[in-house]
Scaffold this motif. Sequence first.
Motif, PDB file in Angstrom:
ATOM      1  N   ASP A 132      72.102 -44.801  53.177  1.00 30.40           N
ATOM      2  CA  ASP A 132      70.645 -44.817  53.226  1.00 30.40           C
ATOM      3  C   ASP A 132      70.037 -43.425  53.037  1.00 30.40           C
ATOM      4  O   ASP A 132      68.819 -43.293  52.963  1.00 30.40           O
ATOM      5  CB  ASP A 132      70.169 -45.385  54.565  1.00 30.40           C
ATOM      6  CG  ASP A 132      70.562 -46.833  54.751  1.00 30.40           C
ATOM      7  OD1 ASP A 132      70.674 -47.557  53.744  1.00 30.40           O
ATOM      8  OD2 ASP A 132      70.765 -47.254  55.909  1.00 30.40           O
ATOM      9  N   SER A 133      70.871 -42.397  53.005  1.00 27.79           N
ATOM     10  CA  SER A 133      70.430 -40.998  52.935  1.00 27.79           C
ATOM     11  C   SER A 133      69.453 -40.666  54.063  1.00 27.79           C
ATOM     12  O   SER A 133      68.416 -40.036  53.867  1.00 27.79           O
ATOM     13  CB  SER A 133      69.782 -40.698  51.584  1.00 27.79           C
ATOM     14  OG  SER A 133      70.718 -40.856  50.552  1.00 27.79           O
ATOM     15  N   ILE A 134      69.820 -41.106  55.259  1.00 19.57           N
ATOM     16  CA  ILE A 134      68.961 -40.945  56.435  1.00 19.57           C
ATOM     17  C   ILE A 134      69.742 -40.293  57.568  1.00 19.57           C
ATOM     18  O   ILE A 134      70.915 -40.593  57.782  1.00 19.57           O
ATOM     19  CB  ILE A 134      68.451 -42.330  56.920  1.00 19.57           C
ATOM     20  CG1 ILE A 134      67.538 -42.971  55.886  1.00 19.57           C
ATOM     21  CG2 ILE A 134      67.758 -42.250  58.266  1.00 19.57           C
ATOM     22  CD1 ILE A 134      66.163 -42.376  55.793  1.00 19.57           C
ATOM     23  N   ALA A 135      69.056 -39.432  58.312  1.00 17.80           N
ATOM     24  CA  ALA A 135      69.604 -38.893  59.555  1.00 17.80           C
ATOM     25  C   ALA A 135      68.686 -39.337  60.683  1.00 17.80           C
ATOM     26  O   ALA A 135      67.478 -39.108  60.633  1.00 17.80           O
ATOM     27  CB  ALA A 135      69.666 -37.373  59.506  1.00 17.80           C
ATOM     28  N   ASN A 136      69.253 -40.014  61.683  1.00 21.01           N
ATOM     29  CA  ASN A 136      68.517 -40.399  62.883  1.00 21.01           C
ATOM     30  C   ASN A 136      68.917 -39.423  63.974  1.00 21.01           C
ATOM     31  O   ASN A 136      70.096 -39.326  64.323  1.00 21.01           O
ATOM     32  CB  ASN A 136      68.851 -41.836  63.293  1.00 21.01           C
ATOM     33  CG  ASN A 136      68.371 -42.834  62.267  1.00 21.01           C
ATOM     34  OD1 ASN A 136      67.278 -42.708  61.735  1.00 21.01           O
ATOM     35  ND2 ASN A 136      69.193 -43.816  61.977  1.00 21.01           N
ATOM     36  N   ILE A 137      67.927 -38.699  64.506  1.00 20.99           N
ATOM     37  CA  ILE A 137      68.212 -37.626  65.451  1.00 20.99           C
ATOM     38  C   ILE A 137      67.412 -37.829  66.727  1.00 20.99           C
ATOM     39  O   ILE A 137      66.203 -38.047  66.682  1.00 20.99           O
ATOM     40  CB  ILE A 137      67.848 -36.254  64.843  1.00 20.99           C
ATOM     41  CG1 ILE A 137      68.538 -36.074  63.486  1.00 20.99           C
ATOM     42  CG2 ILE A 137      68.207 -35.130  65.805  1.00 20.99           C
ATOM     43  CD1 ILE A 137      67.965 -34.937  62.661  1.00 20.99           C
ATOM     44  N   GLU A 138      68.110 -37.754  67.859  1.00 15.97           N
ATOM     45  CA  GLU A 138      67.454 -37.728  69.163  1.00 15.97           C
ATOM     46  C   GLU A 138      67.572 -36.287  69.655  1.00 15.97           C
ATOM     47  O   GLU A 138      68.661 -35.708  69.633  1.00 15.97           O
ATOM     48  CB  GLU A 138      68.136 -38.685  70.134  1.00 15.97           C
ATOM     49  CG  GLU A 138      67.474 -38.712  71.493  1.00 15.97           C
ATOM     50  CD  GLU A 138      68.155 -39.682  72.450  1.00 15.97           C
ATOM     51  OE1 GLU A 138      67.432 -40.408  73.146  1.00 15.97           O
ATOM     52  OE2 GLU A 138      69.404 -39.700  72.493  1.00 15.97           O
ATOM     53  N   PHE A 139      66.454 -35.709  70.082  1.00 20.42           N
ATOM     54  CA  PHE A 139      66.478 -34.304  70.471  1.00 20.42           C
ATOM     55  C   PHE A 139      65.597 -34.045  71.679  1.00 20.42           C
ATOM     56  O   PHE A 139      64.748 -34.860  72.041  1.00 20.42           O
ATOM     57  CB  PHE A 139      66.057 -33.418  69.285  1.00 20.42           C
ATOM     58  CG  PHE A 139      64.633 -33.628  68.834  1.00 20.42           C
ATOM     59  CD1 PHE A 139      63.608 -32.796  69.261  1.00 20.42           C
ATOM     60  CD2 PHE A 139      64.308 -34.659  67.963  1.00 20.42           C
ATOM     61  CE1 PHE A 139      62.307 -32.987  68.839  1.00 20.42           C
ATOM     62  CE2 PHE A 139      63.009 -34.865  67.533  1.00 20.42           C
ATOM     63  CZ  PHE A 139      61.995 -34.029  67.976  1.00 20.42           C
ATOM     64  N   SER A 187      63.534 -39.450  62.171  1.00 17.64           N
ATOM     65  CA  SER A 187      64.373 -39.924  61.074  1.00 17.64           C
ATOM     66  C   SER A 187      64.064 -39.056  59.872  1.00 17.64           C
ATOM     67  O   SER A 187      62.900 -38.885  59.500  1.00 17.64           O
ATOM     68  CB  SER A 187      64.074 -41.386  60.754  1.00 17.64           C
ATOM     69  OG  SER A 187      64.514 -42.201  61.789  1.00 17.64           O
ATOM     70  N   LEU A 188      65.105 -38.488  59.298  1.00 21.67           N
ATOM     71  CA  LEU A 188      64.942 -37.611  58.141  1.00 21.67           C
ATOM     72  C   LEU A 188      65.564 -38.246  56.909  1.00 21.67           C
ATOM     73  O   LEU A 188      66.697 -38.714  56.955  1.00 21.67           O
ATOM     74  CB  LEU A 188      65.622 -36.263  58.385  1.00 21.67           C
ATOM     75  CG  LEU A 188      65.146 -35.423  59.558  1.00 21.67           C
ATOM     76  CD1 LEU A 188      65.964 -34.143  59.648  1.00 21.67           C
ATOM     77  CD2 LEU A 188      63.672 -35.093  59.411  1.00 21.67           C
ATOM     78  N   ALA A 189      64.815 -38.257  55.831  1.00 24.49           N
ATOM     79  CA  ALA A 189      65.371 -38.625  54.533  1.00 24.49           C
ATOM     80  C   ALA A 189      66.012 -37.356  53.986  1.00 24.49           C
ATOM     81  O   ALA A 189      65.380 -36.301  53.943  1.00 24.49           O
ATOM     82  CB  ALA A 189      64.269 -39.118  53.612  1.00 24.49           C
ATOM     83  N   ILE A 190      67.277 -37.446  53.600  1.00 20.98           N
ATOM     84  CA  ILE A 190      67.995 -36.260  53.119  1.00 20.98           C
ATOM     85  C   ILE A 190      68.429 -36.492  51.679  1.00 20.98           C
ATOM     86  O   ILE A 190      69.199 -37.403  51.393  1.00 20.98           O
ATOM     87  CB  ILE A 190      69.223 -35.955  53.988  1.00 20.98           C
ATOM     88  CG1 ILE A 190      68.806 -35.764  55.448  1.00 20.98           C
ATOM     89  CG2 ILE A 190      69.947 -34.712  53.467  1.00 20.98           C
ATOM     90  CD1 ILE A 190      69.977 -35.587  56.392  1.00 20.98           C
ATOM     91  N   SER A 191      67.946 -35.658  50.786  1.00 18.43           N
ATOM     92  CA  SER A 191      68.388 -35.734  49.400  1.00 18.43           C
ATOM     93  C   SER A 191      69.456 -34.676  49.157  1.00 18.43           C
ATOM     94  O   SER A 191      69.532 -33.684  49.872  1.00 18.43           O
ATOM     95  CB  SER A 191      67.210 -35.520  48.442  1.00 18.43           C
ATOM     96  OG  SER A 191      66.666 -34.228  48.625  1.00 18.43           O
ATOM     97  N   SER A 240      63.191 -34.430  54.737  1.00 21.30           N
ATOM     98  CA  SER A 240      61.774 -34.682  55.002  1.00 21.30           C
ATOM     99  C   SER A 240      61.689 -35.840  55.988  1.00 21.30           C
ATOM    100  O   SER A 240      62.542 -36.730  56.002  1.00 21.30           O
ATOM    101  CB  SER A 240      61.021 -35.016  53.718  1.00 21.30           C
ATOM    102  OG  SER A 240      61.570 -36.163  53.111  1.00 21.30           O
ATOM    103  N   GLU A 241      60.657 -35.804  56.824  1.00 21.98           N
ATOM    104  CA  GLU A 241      60.503 -36.863  57.817  1.00 21.98           C
ATOM    105  C   GLU A 241      60.143 -38.172  57.127  1.00 21.98           C
ATOM    106  O   GLU A 241      59.355 -38.200  56.190  1.00 21.98           O
ATOM    107  CB  GLU A 241      59.425 -36.490  58.828  1.00 21.98           C
ATOM    108  CG  GLU A 241      59.329 -37.464  59.977  1.00 21.98           C
ATOM    109  CD  GLU A 241      58.411 -36.997  61.091  1.00 21.98           C
ATOM    110  OE1 GLU A 241      58.315 -37.715  62.080  1.00 21.98           O
ATOM    111  OE2 GLU A 241      57.793 -35.925  60.961  1.00 21.98           O
ATOM    112  N   THR A 242      60.761 -39.235  57.592  1.00 24.23           N
ATOM    113  CA  THR A 242      60.468 -40.552  57.055  1.00 24.23           C
ATOM    114  C   THR A 242      59.877 -41.407  58.172  1.00 24.23           C
ATOM    115  O   THR A 242      60.219 -41.230  59.335  1.00 24.23           O
ATOM    116  CB  THR A 242      61.725 -41.215  56.448  1.00 24.23           C
ATOM    117  OG1 THR A 242      61.358 -42.480  55.936  1.00 24.23           O
ATOM    118  CG2 THR A 242      62.829 -41.399  57.442  1.00 24.23           C
ATOM    119  N   ALA A 243      58.975 -42.286  57.805  1.00 27.38           N
ATOM    120  CA  ALA A 243      58.274 -43.089  58.806  1.00 27.38           C
ATOM    121  C   ALA A 243      59.148 -44.204  59.361  1.00 27.38           C
ATOM    122  O   ALA A 243      59.013 -44.602  60.503  1.00 27.38           O
ATOM    123  CB  ALA A 243      57.009 -43.681  58.200  1.00 27.38           C
ATOM    124  N   THR A 244      60.064 -44.715  58.563  1.00 27.48           N
ATOM    125  CA  THR A 244      60.878 -45.838  59.023  1.00 27.48           C
ATOM    126  C   THR A 244      62.258 -45.357  59.414  1.00 27.48           C
ATOM    127  O   THR A 244      62.879 -44.579  58.701  1.00 27.48           O
ATOM    128  CB  THR A 244      61.023 -46.910  57.922  1.00 27.48           C
ATOM    129  OG1 THR A 244      61.592 -46.307  56.768  1.00 27.48           O
ATOM    130  CG2 THR A 244      59.689 -47.523  57.590  1.00 27.48           C
TER     131      THR A 244
END
Length: 141
Positions: A67-74, A32-36, A100-104
């Motif tokens: 949420d400014s979040i990207a959830n990625i499966e890779f 999960s990436l927080a994207i600004s 940046s990587e986010t914990a949640t």
Amino acid sequence: MTIKKIFFSITIALFVLTSCNENKEVKKENISLAISGMTCEIGCAKTIQSKLSKKEGVLDAKVIFNDSIANIEFDANTTSKKNLIAFVDGIAGGDLYKASETATKKHSCTENCKKDCEHKMAKKMECKEDCKMACCADKTE
């Protein structure tokens, strides 16, 4: 002369068949990436999601603008968390977005949850705890 051609043809065919038959197992991982830097849902979030979805090694990508979040499966055999962060940072010339990587892991309700919610039959197990939809409000299951 003909035997040499047949032997050569069979050798080439076997080489092509064995080289194309790579039985690489997919090593699925999530990040999960927080994207600004995102300012709109269509121009930013959808563009990032589209580019991520086309990136080699990305199996699934969802960008949640609110949420400014990207959830990625890779596939970890093909790409890495560090590579994905650098990829997002480089979109649009590298000047607009910072990942940046986010914990949640943020969650948006699944389509099944939305559909079930409309029919008042939502299964709470499908709805994650941070979902804001009314069908997810009662998290007794």
